[in-house]
Design an enzyme around this catalytic site. Structure first.
Site, PDB file in Angstrom:
ATOM      1  N   CYS A  16      28.362  43.742  40.210  1.00  0.00           N
ATOM      2  CA  CYS A  16      27.921  42.376  39.010  1.00  0.00           C
ATOM      3  C   CYS A  16      27.881  43.374  37.551  1.00  0.00           C
ATOM      4  O   CYS A  16      26.877  42.903  36.833  1.00  0.00           O
ATOM      5  CB  CYS A  16      26.628  41.895  39.299  1.00  0.00           C
ATOM      6  SG  CYS A  16      26.428  40.920  40.889  1.00  0.00           S
ATOM      7  N   ILE A  19      32.548  43.389  33.873  1.00  0.00           N
ATOM      8  CA  ILE A  19      33.889  42.567  34.308  1.00  0.00           C
ATOM      9  C   ILE A  19      33.418  41.259  35.049  1.00  0.00           C
ATOM     10  O   ILE A  19      34.186  40.317  34.868  1.00  0.00           O
ATOM     11  CB  ILE A  19      35.055  43.205  34.575  1.00  0.00           C
ATOM     12  CG1 ILE A  19      36.166  42.366  34.479  1.00  0.00           C
ATOM     13  CG2 ILE A  19      34.821  43.549  36.148  1.00  0.00           C
ATOM     14  CD1 ILE A  19      36.787  42.260  33.039  1.00  0.00           C
ATOM     15  N   LEU A  21      31.323  39.062  34.902  1.00  0.00           N
ATOM     16  CA  LEU A  21      30.965  37.656  34.347  1.00  0.00           C
ATOM     17  C   LEU A  21      32.335  37.079  34.101  1.00  0.00           C
ATOM     18  O   LEU A  21      32.419  35.758  34.242  1.00  0.00           O
ATOM     19  CB  LEU A  21      30.247  38.024  33.113  1.00  0.00           C
ATOM     20  CG  LEU A  21      28.788  38.141  33.194  1.00  0.00           C
ATOM     21  CD1 LEU A  21      28.096  38.304  32.009  1.00  0.00           C
ATOM     22  CD2 LEU A  21      27.998  37.187  33.975  1.00  0.00           C
ATOM     23  N   HIS A  83      37.029  50.714  45.316  1.00  0.00           N
ATOM     24  CA  HIS A  83      37.952  49.580  45.604  1.00  0.00           C
ATOM     25  C   HIS A  83      38.524  49.774  46.847  1.00  0.00           C
ATOM     26  O   HIS A  83      38.457  48.938  47.628  1.00  0.00           O
ATOM     27  CB  HIS A  83      39.115  49.550  44.704  1.00  0.00           C
ATOM     28  CG  HIS A  83      38.590  48.907  43.286  1.00  0.00           C
ATOM     29  ND1 HIS A  83      39.493  48.985  42.241  1.00  0.00           N
ATOM     30  CD2 HIS A  83      37.218  48.789  42.711  1.00  0.00           C
ATOM     31  CE1 HIS A  83      38.909  48.348  41.102  1.00  0.00           C
ATOM     32  NE2 HIS A  83      37.528  48.272  41.425  1.00  0.00           N
ATOM     33  N   LYS A 101      42.129  45.287  39.275  1.00  0.00           N
ATOM     34  CA  LYS A 101      43.090  46.564  39.318  1.00  0.00           C
ATOM     35  C   LYS A 101      42.213  47.793  39.049  1.00  0.00           C
ATOM     36  O   LYS A 101      41.396  47.689  38.415  1.00  0.00           O
ATOM     37  CB  LYS A 101      44.142  46.072  38.331  1.00  0.00           C
ATOM     38  CG  LYS A 101      43.638  45.852  37.077  1.00  0.00           C
ATOM     39  CD  LYS A 101      43.193  47.103  36.015  1.00  0.00           C
ATOM     40  CE  LYS A 101      42.728  46.765  35.045  1.00  0.00           C
ATOM     41  NZ  LYS A 101      42.010  47.936  34.186  1.00  0.00           N
TER      42      LYS A 101
END
Length: 344
Positions: A16, A19, A21, A83, A101
């Site tokens: 959170c 990015i 939002l 990631h 990404k």
């Protein structure tokens, strides 16, 4: 007979931070495609704040989120080094994945994710957000009708006066900074244009001009492709004005995207963005990006439903990380030691 519309995907937001939002607002703007039902962050304040704003449940345990049966997919917006492990956990839990990404830190990890998704019949998609607008769609649509492509230039520059998230400063020089965070945008466009071909040669130079981080913040990449085609990429975190130019040189003329939105063929305007998208695109915040994220959610929903889509997925997405491995290796080999020290 009218067919019922497919139900919206139920998405869990993982991470959170800054990015997230943009992704959450995009989901809220596309209720026909998706809805957020859970959010996760190790910071309980961030998780609860996002959950309250978007009407979701807050979690500080990733395992708890992945155990929710109604969750169809996860959207990963965590630091880069998380990631691969988080995407793998989500796939093994039976969830489709849309990951910011890059898909992973190494090509090896990205290929492992592609294999896992293939084995499980799930979608692994990567959020290369800047491919989702009309200018880029029209470039793809016209490529085969414009003659022989000779070369391609991409220049993407901003001014980040220091880390935009604390973990940026923690990345070691060997992990890469701009080559891991910003290069994927430019290289995704190169890959779209060059199709299934990978470069036969890659050369990169990189420099660190600011002292607020350990990695490089300026880079030039030159690539040679089959058919004697060439591509160059310039990326920078040091420019006082924002630059986003993509220029394709054909034997019949020049196709150019200016400010990421305006498409011209031999100076004739083909695509202009809707009113309100471009304010002062030379300034940070002078260009609306919401349509990119909204289109991305719509395309991800198409991919999960098995329809035609424009998402980079699976092995295609992994190809980009393999390319970034080559770029980083070249930059490490070629950049002089004094070029990666701050000048002052």
């Amino acid at each position: 007979m009218v067919q019922n519309a497919p139900r919206p995907l139920k998405i869990a937001m993982i991470g959170c931070g800054r990015i997230s939002l943009s992704h959450l607002d995009a989901i809220a703007a596309r209720p026909q495609d998706a809805t957020v039902v859970a959010v996760f962050d190790s910071d309980v304040y961030l998780a609860r704040k996002a959950a309250a704003r978007f009407g979701a449940s807050a979690f500080t345990s990733l395992d708890d989120v992945l155990a929710i049966a109604e969750v169809d997919a996860v959207l990963l917006a965590t630091p880069n080094h998380l990631h691969a492990v988080q995407a793998l956990a989500a796939l093994r839990a039976g969830k489709h994945v849309l990951v910011e990404k890059p898909a992973a830190e190494t090509g090896e990890d990205a290929l492992a994710l592609a294999r896992e998704a293939e084995t499980r019949g799930l979608v692994l998609a990567v959020g290369h957000t800047f491919r989702h607008n009309e200018a880029v769609r029209q470039v793809e649509a016209r490529l085969q009708s414009l003659g022989r492509l000779l070369s391609l230039e991409v220049s993407m520059c901003v001014r980040w006066d220091g880390p935009q998230a604390p973990w940026w400063a923690e990345r070691k020089a060997e992990d890469g900074l701009i080559l891991s965070l910003f290069a994927p945008h430019a290289l995704d466009f190169v890959q779209l244009v060059m199709g299934a071909d990978d470069p036969v040669r890659v050369y990169a130079e990189a420099a660190r001009l600011q002292s607020g981080w350990q990695g490089e913040d300026e880079a030039m990449i030159v690539m040679a492709y089959p058919g004697r085609r060439m591509a160059s990429v310039h990326i920078s975190y040091n420019q006082p004005t924002v630059q986003d130019r993509k220029t394709l040189y054909f034997d019949t003329g020049i196709l150019e995207i200016e400010h990421g939105e305006i498409l011209r063929w031999n100076d004739e305007v083909i695509v202009m963005p809707p009113p309100g998208v471009l304010g002062d695109p030379r300034k940070l915040g002078g260009r609306s990006l919401s349509h990119y994220f909204e289109d991305q959610i719509a395309e991800f929903a198409k991919a999960v439903r098995g329809g035609p889509h424009r998402m980079p997925t699976g092995y295609d997405a992994a190809r980009l990380i393999v390319l970034i491995d080559r770029v980083r290796a070249s930059a490490r080999a070629n950049s002089a030691a004094d070029s990666i020290d701050p000048p002052l």
